[in-house]
Design a protein around this motif. Structure first.
Motif, PDB file in Angstrom:
ATOM      1  N   ILE A 184      -1.317  -0.413 -12.566  1.00 39.11           N
ATOM      2  CA  ILE A 184      -1.906   0.745 -11.893  1.00 39.11           C
ATOM      3  C   ILE A 184      -2.478   1.677 -12.953  1.00 39.11           C
ATOM      4  O   ILE A 184      -1.794   2.053 -13.894  1.00 39.11           O
ATOM      5  CB  ILE A 184      -0.851   1.488 -11.056  1.00 39.11           C
ATOM      6  N   ILE A 185      -3.740   2.014 -12.779  1.00 39.59           N
ATOM      7  CA  ILE A 185      -4.393   2.944 -13.717  1.00 39.59           C
ATOM      8  C   ILE A 185      -4.290   4.344 -13.131  1.00 39.59           C
ATOM      9  O   ILE A 185      -4.737   4.584 -12.009  1.00 39.59           O
ATOM     10  CB  ILE A 185      -5.868   2.559 -13.931  1.00 39.59           C
ATOM     11  N   TYR A 186      -3.706   5.263 -13.891  1.00 32.15           N
ATOM     12  CA  TYR A 186      -3.470   6.627 -13.387  1.00 32.15           C
ATOM     13  C   TYR A 186      -4.061   7.654 -14.340  1.00 32.15           C
ATOM     14  O   TYR A 186      -3.956   7.519 -15.554  1.00 32.15           O
ATOM     15  CB  TYR A 186      -1.964   6.875 -13.227  1.00 32.15           C
ATOM     16  N   LYS A 187      -4.698   8.657 -13.784  1.00 32.50           N
ATOM     17  CA  LYS A 187      -5.260   9.752 -14.579  1.00 32.50           C
ATOM     18  C   LYS A 187      -4.908  11.072 -13.916  1.00 32.50           C
ATOM     19  O   LYS A 187      -5.249  11.293 -12.757  1.00 32.50           O
ATOM     20  CB  LYS A 187      -6.778   9.604 -14.692  1.00 32.50           C
TER      21      LYS A 187
ATOM     22  N   LYS B 126       6.103   6.551  -7.053  1.00 36.97           N
ATOM     23  CA  LYS B 126       6.305   7.611  -8.050  1.00 36.97           C
ATOM     24  C   LYS B 126       5.053   8.457  -8.238  1.00 36.97           C
ATOM     25  O   LYS B 126       5.139   9.609  -8.656  1.00 36.97           O
ATOM     26  CB  LYS B 126       6.713   7.004  -9.394  1.00 36.97           C
ATOM     27  N   LEU B 127       3.891   7.898  -7.944  1.00 36.83           N
ATOM     28  CA  LEU B 127       2.642   8.634  -8.142  1.00 36.83           C
ATOM     29  C   LEU B 127       2.310   9.573  -6.996  1.00 36.83           C
ATOM     30  O   LEU B 127       1.400  10.392  -7.120  1.00 36.83           O
ATOM     31  CB  LEU B 127       1.478   7.643  -8.313  1.00 36.83           C
TER      32      LEU B 127
ATOM     33  N   ALA C 128      -5.284   0.949  -8.024  1.00 38.89           N
ATOM     34  CA  ALA C 128      -4.307  -0.135  -7.941  1.00 38.89           C
ATOM     35  C   ALA C 128      -5.005  -1.480  -8.077  1.00 38.89           C
ATOM     36  O   ALA C 128      -6.130  -1.651  -7.581  1.00 38.89           O
ATOM     37  CB  ALA C 128      -3.556  -0.069  -6.616  1.00 38.89           C
ATOM     38  N   PRO C 129      -4.370  -2.458  -8.748  1.00 37.86           N
ATOM     39  CA  PRO C 129      -4.955  -3.800  -8.800  1.00 37.86           C
ATOM     40  C   PRO C 129      -5.019  -4.407  -7.402  1.00 37.86           C
ATOM     41  O   PRO C 129      -4.314  -3.976  -6.483  1.00 37.86           O
ATOM     42  CB  PRO C 129      -3.992  -4.570  -9.715  1.00 37.86           C
ATOM     43  N   ALA C 130      -5.858  -5.427  -7.226  1.00 37.20           N
ATOM     44  CA  ALA C 130      -6.139  -5.957  -5.896  1.00 37.20           C
ATOM     45  C   ALA C 130      -4.886  -6.430  -5.176  1.00 37.20           C
ATOM     46  O   ALA C 130      -4.745  -6.258  -3.973  1.00 37.20           O
ATOM     47  CB  ALA C 130      -7.154  -7.101  -6.005  1.00 37.20           C
ATOM     48  N   ASP C 131      -3.946  -7.058  -5.916  1.00 37.36           N
ATOM     49  CA  ASP C 131      -2.719  -7.555  -5.284  1.00 37.36           C
ATOM     50  C   ASP C 131      -1.517  -6.805  -5.866  1.00 37.36           C
ATOM     51  O   ASP C 131      -0.548  -7.419  -6.301  1.00 37.36           O
ATOM     52  CB  ASP C 131      -2.595  -9.062  -5.515  1.00 37.36           C
ATOM     53  N   CYS C 132      -1.611  -5.491  -5.845  1.00 38.36           N
ATOM     54  CA  CYS C 132      -0.550  -4.665  -6.445  1.00 38.36           C
ATOM     55  C   CYS C 132       0.766  -4.845  -5.684  1.00 38.36           C
ATOM     56  O   CYS C 132       0.822  -4.703  -4.468  1.00 38.36           O
ATOM     57  CB  CYS C 132      -0.973  -3.193  -6.420  1.00 38.36           C
ATOM     58  N   ARG C 133       1.822  -5.195  -6.445  1.00 38.01           N
ATOM     59  CA  ARG C 133       3.160  -5.310  -5.842  1.00 38.01           C
ATOM     60  C   ARG C 133       4.149  -4.327  -6.455  1.00 38.01           C
ATOM     61  O   ARG C 133       5.347  -4.377  -6.166  1.00 38.01           O
ATOM     62  CB  ARG C 133       3.675  -6.741  -6.016  1.00 38.01           C
ATOM     63  N   ASP C 134       3.653  -3.455  -7.288  1.00 40.04           N
ATOM     64  CA  ASP C 134       4.518  -2.447  -7.915  1.00 40.04           C
ATOM     65  C   ASP C 134       4.672  -1.262  -6.951  1.00 40.04           C
ATOM     66  O   ASP C 134       4.126  -0.176  -7.162  1.00 40.04           O
ATOM     67  CB  ASP C 134       3.904  -1.987  -9.241  1.00 40.04           C
ATOM     68  N   LEU C 135       5.422  -1.503  -5.860  1.00 39.75           N
ATOM     69  CA  LEU C 135       5.553  -0.463  -4.832  1.00 39.75           C
ATOM     70  C   LEU C 135       6.289   0.754  -5.362  1.00 39.75           C
ATOM     71  O   LEU C 135       5.974   1.894  -4.999  1.00 39.75           O
ATOM     72  CB  LEU C 135       6.284  -1.030  -3.606  1.00 39.75           C
TER      73      LEU C 135
END
Length: 697
Positions: free
Chosen positions: A422-425, A520-521, A508-515
């Motif tokens: 996940i790219i966060y800014k 947290k974001l 989020a990446p296309a198949d993001c599984r980091d729920l």
């Protein structure tokens, strides 16, 4: 016998009591009365509680209080402390109850509502009651929607007035009648008098709320007349104006004493006075009203005083006499004023000449700027056309790519977990300007400065409705669906208006599984997060995680393709809201956050009463009976519509939710056309319909 205790379905009327333990608040629902609708739909009776039990079995069968997690969760939205629970004991866990409130089952809201009884200390007559209602009656908590206030005890019964909760103001531990100086008759003036049997008044048997009482009957009691709720002096000014209009009385030129006759006539006709008040009056209070009217006539600038002056000055001879006397007594002052007038006229002539010169210069400038404006308008139209063509082409391309990518991942299993993070800014503090206005005004101004325009022509109106729709939707959910072409502009415009910072961004990446990482974001109060790439690849697992965790801040979910949006389950969409923004486009050249403004006020969203929302849900289901969609989507729309009424006033509010209903319903052309007919004022819904079925093709 024990089994029958656990199998029996029962109804109880409970009074909530909040207890604080550490940082948490716990709600106990004390049983005040029990209810058997099969026996008598309109009667409740005192509850048997633990202190009255004579055996262990009775103690187990009659707990002092019940609990219901759904009711506790919705406590702040409830307008009354009194609840109806359907319950029975849990056969698998002694001491635990299995309860249902109307938050769990809407059908419980169809039962009659209990009515609270209030017996104020020291109130023994109608006069005492009027004083108490004016000064305030001690009361803590939220009363029932209909309540009785007793004012006189008579041989086993109480005389009482019947009022609605909306007629009263509850503040600082007191309840009193609301006042409206500008419109007296808009406030409650009288109330029905009813008789309460003393034996039917049910007192709470619990120490936590033993001052609260309910009445055994829940239907309307026979009226024994009506009671005036305020001192007659309160109505003085308004009554005289009302009487003059009602009697169609006009002062003539020759009748200087006509107004005095009008006032005498107004008090000599008790039938009209009682018609105005809606209650009987006694002579002593009429005298007080007469004195109050005389005071009104002598007040500077008062409306009644104006009637007196108008009536006298309509007499030409009387007016001429007044002028002669004033001229004689104030001749020196008049001469001085005449000289001053001459000087002012000379100054005026000089200023007029200067004004003529300036007007000639202005006309010359107007001619020069007119040609420039024409050229600028032509350029603007050309830019809008190019931007619209660009957006259409971009949307078509993104739709095709997103749909193919999402379906390819699902069918071929090519997306492996852990591919990409996940790219966060974090949002940045903008060098914005202060703005002397509320958040809605600052939000709308920021959209304008970011170059957000209407593809249909009226940019000011479409931005205003988009702002109202966004804030109304936030009263129902903090999760907003926004088309990708204006999602970031809308997020920044709102975030800077509230906090002075740009919105946070996450991709989020296309198949993001980091729920856990996504959770947290989620933003805190008064923060805005743009969470991209959940809708277009149809990452429903991550999307459900966002819906379930109920962010305190605002989450904007961009999407490019209505085809991808159509693949998201309608039940999931029910937890989101799309504002009325489909007609808006952005002009990228104008995007500069340093030009934006921050409101000097805090963000305050309208609060919608849950009882009103449930009632509105039934009405909306009837109005859109031919449209298939989840009940939660309808409820979200109803909450947004009630909130929009506070924002837009008397304007139509259907256009605030129509575009959301179009994407939340079963994708059927006839269903969307029915919504389009239901909201004739929303031209943007036509764009939604075209994009949904164009993407599907």
């Amino acid at each position: 016998m024990v089994n029958s205790i656990y199998e029996q379905e029962r109804y109880s009327i409970c009074m909530v009591h909040a207890e604080t333990g550490g940082s948490k608040t716990y709600y106990k629902y004390y049983r005040i009365a029990d209810y058997d609708p099969a026996k008598d739909r309109f009667e409740i009776y005192p509850a048997l509680v633990e202190r009255d039990a004579i055996s262990l079995e009775e103690v187990q069968a009659n707990p002092d209080h019940l609990y219901n997690p759904t009711a506790a969760y919705n406590h702040d939205k409830r307008s009354s402390d009194v609840y109806l629970f359907q319950w029975r004991l849990d056969p698998n866990e002694i001491g635990r109850q299995l309860t249902i409130s109307f938050f769990d089952d809407l059908s419980l809201g169809k039962f009659p509502k209990p009515r609270e009884v209030i017996i104020p200390d020291g109130v023994k007559s109608e006069h005492d009651l009027r004083i108490a209602l004016q000064e305030g009656i001690p009361f803590e908590g939220k009363s029932t929607s209909t309540l009785y206030i007793a004012y006189e005890h008579q041989d086993g019964s109480f005389l009482a007035i019947q009022l609605e909760q909306r007629d009263l103001v509850f503040k600082d531990g007191l309840m009193r009648l609301s006042n409206s100086v500008g419109n007296v008759r808009s406030t409650v003036m009288s109330a029905a008098c009813v008789r309460l049997a003393e034996c039917d008044i049910i007192e709470s048997p619990h120490a936590a709320n033993n001052y609260r009482k309910l009445y055994a009957r829940m239907d309307d009691l026979p009226s024994e007349g009506s009671i005036l709720l305020r001192p007659l002096s309160y109505f003085a000014d308004d009554y005289v104006k009302w009487f003059i209009r009602d009697a169609s009385i006009n002062a003539t030129k020759s009748d200087r004493r006509r107004l005095g006759e009008i006032i005498d006539l107004a008090f000599s006709r008790p039938d009209t006075l009682e018609e105005y008040l809606g209650a009987n009056v006694d002579e002593e209070e009429v005298a007080q009203l007469r004195n109050a009217v005389k005071l009104c006539a002598n007040q500077q600038g008062d409306a009644v005083r104006k009637y007196i002056c108008d009536a006298l000055l309509e007499d030409d001879s009387f007016g001429a006499e007044c002028i002669d006397i004033a001229t004689e007594n104030y001749s020196d002052e008049i001469d001085e004023l005449k000289n001053e007038i001459k000087n002012k006229q000379a100054e005026r002539d000089e200023l007029s000449q200067e004004l003529d010169t300036l007007e000639d210069s202005l006309n010359s400038i107007k001619e020069e700027t007119s040609a420039a404006n024409d050229e600028l308008d032509a350029k603007r139209k050309e830019i809008l056309k190019l931007n619209e063509d660009y957006c259409k082409a971009e949307t078509e391309l993104q739709n095709n790519l997103a749909l193919k990518l999402g379906l390819g991942i699902v069918s071929n299993g090519q997306a492996a977990s852990g591919q990409g993070e996940i790219i966060y800014k974090k949002g940045l503090s903008a060098s914005c300007r202060g703005f002397d206005g509320d958040v809605a005004e600052a939000f709308e101004e920021n959209l304008r400065r970011l170059g957000v325009l209407s593809a249909l022509g009226d940019s000011d109106e479409d931005r205003r409705i988009a702002v109202a729709s966004t804030l109304a939707g936030l009263s129902a959910t903090k999760l907003l669906l926004v088309p990708n072409n204006i999602a970031y502009e809308l997020a920044d415009a709102l975030s800077i208006a509230v906090s002075g910072n740009t919105a946070d961004r996450a991709f989020a990446p296309a198949d993001c599984r980091d729920l856990a990482g996504i959770t947290k974001l989620l933003p805190s109060q008064n923060e805005v997060l743009v969470l991209d790439n959940l809708i277009d690849p149809v990452n429903e697992g991550a999307l459900l995680s966002v819906v379930a965790n109920e962010a305190k801040g605002i989450v904007v979910l961009p999407f490019s393709s209505h085809a991808s949006l159509a693949l998201v389950a309608r039940e999931t969409l029910a937890g989101l809201f799309m504002p009325a923004v489909e007609s808006l486009v952005s002009y990228p050249v104008a995007r500069r956050v340093d030009r934006l403004v921050k409101s000097s006020e805090d963000l305050e969203l309208p609060l919608v009463n849950l009882d009103d929302a449930i009632e509105g849900l039934s009405d909306l289901r009837d109005e859109l009976s031919d449209v298939s969609m989840p009940v939660q989507s309808l409820l979200t729309s109803v909450v947004a519509m009630y909130a929009a009424e506070e924002i837009l006033g008397d304007e139509s509010v259907e256009r605030v939710v129509s575009q959301y209903l179009a994407i939340a319903c079963e994708k059927d052309i006839s269903a969307i056309e029915n919504i389009e007919k239901w909201t004739e004022e929303d031209t943007g819904i036509g764009i939604v319909k075209d994009r949904i079925f164009a993407d599907a093709i």
